[in-house]
Structure formats: C-alpha cells, structure tokens
Design an enzyme around this catalytic site. Structure first.
Site, mmCIF file in Angstrom:
data_model
loop_
_atom_site.group_PDB
_atom_site.id
_atom_site.type_symbol
_atom_site.label_atom_id
_atom_site.label_comp_id
_atom_site.label_asym_id
_atom_site.label_seq_id
_atom_site.Cartn_x
_atom_site.Cartn_y
_atom_site.Cartn_z
ATOM 1 N NE ARG A 192 -3.875 -2.006 2.541
ATOM 2 C CZ ARG A 192 -5.128 -1.778 2.134
ATOM 3 N NH1 ARG A 192 -5.460 -0.605 1.641
ATOM 4 N NH2 ARG A 192 -6.038 -2.721 2.229
ATOM 5 C CB SER A 249 10.164 -1.577 14.306
ATOM 6 O OG SER A 249 11.369 -0.962 13.918
ATOM 7 C CB SER A 251 13.385 0.909 11.920
ATOM 8 O OG SER A 251 14.321 0.369 12.807
ATOM 9 C CB THR A 294 14.749 -6.768 13.715
ATOM 10 O OG1 THR A 294 14.808 -6.879 15.129
ATOM 11 C CG2 THR A 294 13.306 -6.845 13.246
ATOM 12 C CE LYS A 298 19.048 -8.133 14.812
ATOM 13 N NZ LYS A 298 19.552 -7.410 15.973
ATOM 14 C CG ASP A 334 22.327 -4.580 16.191
ATOM 15 O OD1 ASP A 334 21.785 -3.468 16.135
ATOM 16 O OD2 ASP A 334 21.709 -5.660 16.076
ATOM 17 C CG MET A 419 11.850 -4.219 26.649
ATOM 18 S SD MET A 419 12.785 -4.789 25.228
ATOM 19 C CE MET A 419 12.058 -6.351 24.896
ATOM 20 C CD GLN A 478 20.084 -0.516 9.913
ATOM 21 O OE1 GLN A 478 19.076 0.173 10.065
ATOM 22 N NE2 GLN A 478 20.086 -1.818 10.107
#
Ligand code: NAP
Length: 507
Positions: A192, A249, A251, A294, A298, A334, A419, A478
């Site tokens: 989309r 995420s 990102s 991710t 990986k 990372d 977390m 990145q």
C-alpha cells in the site's frame, strides 16, 4: 470515458463505513488528515433511500472532497439491494457533487456510468485469490474503458505476492492511465505504501486502528507521521525492515524522518512477513536499496547474502542488507554501534567489560569488543550458553554473580530484563550494588528509556549509555550504507522521531 482524475500526486483516501447517517457524518468530520474520503454506501442501512439532499449533506460534511462507492454482496460488499437501485444511487451521488464514484469492472452498467457521470469514475477490480492469472489482461481491458483511475486489488499470502500488482500499477501509470494497485491483508501492508513509489493515484487508509475498512490498511496518522507518505514520489527509492513481529519498531518513523530531513529521495517501509524469503523477494523485486533485519532473521539473512563484511562474517549474523548487482551484502551495525557508544566513553583497548546475556545482541557485541582489544567476560543466567558463546567468539565466561566478585570497567546489559512488555520492567538483570567501581553501565534496552538498571547505575556515580543511543548509532550506520555518499545521518531528526514514538508507546 470518464471525467479525468484531477489530482497529480498520490492522495491519502480515508475509507469510512458507518451504519447510520449521524455516525457517518461524525466520521467524515474527523477525516481532515486525509486528502480525500471514500464513503462506503454499502455499509449504510437503507442506503438506497438516501435522497439527493442526504447525499449532498454527506458531501458537505467532509472537510476534504468526498467520494462514494457501494460494493454489492457479489463483490464481498454490504449492498444486497437490486442492481438498478445501486446504479441510481451512484449516479445520484455523482450528481450531488461527489469527488469520485467507484464502480466494479464486472458491473454491466459500468460503461454507462463512465460516460455520463459528472464526477471522475474509479473502475475497480478485487480478486479473492493472490497471484491472479488474468491480472494483465484485465488491467488492459479496464484501461481501455478510459476511467479516471483503475484500481486493482488482490490479497497477499506471501509478501512477494504484491510484486505483480505493483508492476501492473506502474505500467498503467507510465502509460498515462492513473491507477492504484496493491495487496490487501497484513502481508500486503507494505505494498500500500510502495504504490506511492510508482505514482499511485490513491492510497486507502483508516481513520483509526479500530475503524479499518479493509485488512492491512494503515491509519491516516501512521501514513503521515510514521511513513511520511506525502514525501514519497515516483523516483523515491525504498528501504525497509524485515523481522517478525515488527509492529512496534522505531525504525520506520526514524528513517522516514531522516530521509525527510535530507536531500535523499528515499522512503522506508516495514515488510510484514513470517518468513524471510518472500520479504527478500519483494525487496529485491521492487529494487529496495537496503533492509534492516531484526529478530528472528539475523542469522538466516546472513546465509542469504552474496557477501558479508568482515565484522558480519565473524559474528555470523546481520542486521543490515545493502543491495548490489550480485545480490545482498550483509553488515552488522549493532556491533558497530556498541563500539561507537562505549568507545566514546572509555578507551577500549585493554578495558575489562562484562557482557550480560548470551543471545544475538551479546554475540555481536562480544565479537566487536574482542576485535577492539577489550577483555570481554560473558555472564549469563544459563552459564552453559555463556560458555558456548565465549568458546565461539573468544573471551571469558561466567555466572551472573561474577559481577559481584570481579572488577570491570564497564558492564553491558544484553538481555531484555527491564524492558516494558516483558514482565520485567522495573527489574534489573543483577543487583545494582554489584556495580561498585564500574565506570560505565550500558543498557541495550530502550523501552523505557531510563531503565531501573540505568537509574541504579547513575545513583552510584556510573556514567550511563542508554539503548536509544545504541539504536540511533546502528540506524545512522545503516543510513550511511544506503546513502552511497556516506553522508552523516541527520541524528537530531532521528532522535526526535524515536522519542515521539517511544512517548506514544508509553501513553
Ligand atoms: P536474545 O537472543 O533473546 O537473548 C536473550 C538473553 O537474555 C539470553 O542470554 C537470556 O538468557 C537472557 N535473558 C532473558 N531473560 C532473562 C531474565 N529474565 N533474566 C536473566 N537473563 C535473561 O535477545 P537479543 O537479540 O540478544 O537481545 C537482547 C536485548 O538487547 C533485547 O532487549 C533487545 O531489545 C536489545 N537490543 C537492543 C538493541 C539496540 O539497538 N538498543 C539492538 C539489539 C538488541 P538465557 O540464555 O539464560 O535464556
């Protein structure tokens, strides 16, 4: 032939469906973030009874231009009345000032609506199965009827099911026929957005997450804030994210903010896929410049690479792919980020660093630290895992309580303890009293930004590195890889986007 499509750029069109006119008017008034609204008349009880004044009232209720469709039951829609009623309704909607009306290609009277409607007509086709065999021939037939816009939609089972639809949309637009073609469903969600990169006329969206009218729709807010859709143009080069799950995420918001703050005509989209192969197929087939990788892909992604950079090769896992003519090239930013963040606090060569955890993040950190001359000790809840990792990458290993008895210059938490969403928020991976004499405490966790470990470390006089600093450093690396000129990443814009997103999550 229809009245032409009047808009040049890709428009965000919010679909609204409501059972009664009062609810519909209330929804229309909330549509100001979109460029256009599509009213699903088939969701309205007694739609056929709407008179001209009622239709005009709906047109006037929108803060942006309002169009109409009325999907019949034979197309999966909610209208179960007779075809002559549906035909009269769309004709009257067009005459009432609609921005557009949408009719299905198989509708016998579609040609007549195209000829006589004073509003632009969208000619649409929805397949029930992915990979429709008649996609190209139907697209040609539909374009031959000269509608204002051709709409082609199929469901996606695999992420790369979207490629034929995207290519069909691009062919139509390049031939001068306005079009939108994409896949429905969660797996079709990326398509989309990618439709904007061939110049699709419309991207359909939902008013909110609770008002999604078709599966896989983005909300208007997501398209504006996270994807920054108005930035996407026909030349926009895509980058993206693969992993599962990736809904939370940072990102997409961070990279689209970065591209918006730079001269790079690039966009970033999450590719929802439970398997890596189809996601890579979509990315290479649509010419992505790069991908963030991710969990849980990986290591698998490293095996798909044509080439790995030396650090990624030593780690055996990648979090970044860059496209090359020969195939994907793998990197591990990372690991670079750990070196950058810790190396800006202490001299790495000869430093004694305890790494808590023995999973993927610990592995990347251990390899990179070892190559920088750090004396790494891996401590983990499951000691055998720490032992295996230390044997594989070099370094010592031990149990968590070695932190109490041994001296370290820095301690890095590479576990999810602390977390939010893990049931451990507010906890620390080991007692903070064990931090005596430690100079730097680095927590990879960034939800919340200030973890209990970092609070405990600060109160004991340690310097701290939070997980967001690492996240932004790996993202900046990145960015440099994907923007060939190796330009510096716009970190202020990236940090701001991440903070906004983290703030929304905390609400
Ligand atoms: P992973 O592969 O699942 O590894 C998890 C590690 O944490 C294992 O060593 C595990 O110990 C340990 N662990 C899990 N729960 C624990 C608990 N309750 N008590 C003690 N130890 C526990 O995860 P990963 O990919 O390495 O990621 C680790 C953390 O780093 C995650 O929070 C991730 O979000 C974060 N991270 C952050 C960034 C960033 O940019 N800031 C980048 C990458 C990763 P066992 O072996 O005993 O199970």
């Amino acid at each position: 032939m229809s009245v032409p499509w009047p808009w040049e750029r890709t428009r965000i069109c919010v679909s609204v469906a409501a059972p009664d006119r009062a609810t519909l008017r209330a929804s229309l008034r909330r549509a100001g973030g979109a460029h256009l609204v599509e009213v699903r008349l088939d969701a309205l009880r007694c739609a056929a009874a709407l008179d001209d004044a009622g239709l005009r009232e709906l047109v006037d209720a929108g803060p942006v231009p309002v169009g109409f469709t009325c999907r019949p039951a034979w197309q999966g829609g909610g209208f179960s009345g007779e075809e002559p009623e549906r035909r009269r309704l769309l004709h009257r909607a067009a005459a009432a000032g609609a921005a557009f009306v949408d009719v299905e290609h198989q509708t016998p009277w579609a040609g007549e609506l195209l000829e006589s409607s004073p509003a632009p007509v969208i000619l649409s086709h929805h397949w029930q199965d992915p990979s429709p065999a008649d996609l190209d021939s139907r697209a040609r037939d539909m374009a031959g009827m000269r509608p204002a816009l051709v709409k082609l939609v199929s469901p996606a089972v695999r992420a790369d099911d979207a490629l034929p639809l995207l290519r069909a949309g691009r062919r139509l637009v390049e031939s001068g026929q306005p079009a939108t073609a994409f896949c429905m469903g969660e797996t079709g969600r990326a398509s989309r957005v990618l439709a904007a990169s061939y110049g699709a006329g419309l991207i359909y969206a939902a008013l909110s997450g609770d008002e999604v009218v078709a599966p896989g729709q983005w909300t208007v807010e997501e398209l504006r804030q996270t994807i920054r859709l108005p930035q996407w143009k026909t030349a926009t080069v895509a980058c993206g994210l693969v992993g599962h799950p990736i809904g939370h995420s940072l990102s997409p918001a961070v990279f689209n903010a970065a591209f918006g703050a730079s001269d790079h005509d690039m966009g970033y989209v999450p590719v929802v896929s439970a398997e890596l192969d189809p996601a890579l197929g979509l990315a290479s087939g649509w010419g992505f410049r790069g991908l963030s990788v991710t969990m849980p892909f990986k290591m698998e992604a490293a095996r798909h690479c044509h080439r790995l950079d030396p650090l990624a090769e030593a780690i055996g896992a990648v979090n970044t792919l860059t496209a090359s003519p020969e195939g994907w090239v793998g990197h591990n930013t990372d690991a670079e980020a750990v070196i950058e963040a810790l190396g800006s606090r202490i001299a790495l060569d000869g430093a004694r660093v305890a790494l808590v955890g023995a999973g993927g993040a610990a592995r990347a950190a251990a390899v990179a630290l070892g190559r920088s001359g750090v004396e790494v000790t891996i401590v983990n809840r499951t000691v055998e895992r720490a032992e295996r990792l230390a044997a594989a990458v070099g370094g010592r290993h031990g149990a968590l309580d070695d932190l109490e008895s041994q001296d370290f210059d820095a301690v890095i938490n590479a576990t999810p303890v602390g977390m939010s969403g893990t049931g451990t928020e507010g906890e620390t991976p080991f007692p903070c009293a064990w931090l005596r004499g430690v100079e730097v405490v680095f927590d990879m966790v960034y939800r919340p930004l200030e973890t209990a470990l970092l609070r405990g470390a600060s109160s004991r006089g340690c310097r701290t590195v939070d997980g967001l600093e690492m996240f932004l450093a790996q993202a900046a690396a990145q960015y440099r890889l994907w923007t060939d000129d190796r330009s510096e990443a716009p970190l202020v814009a990236m940090r701001e986007a991440a903070r906004v997103r983290l703030g929304q999550d905390a609400d």
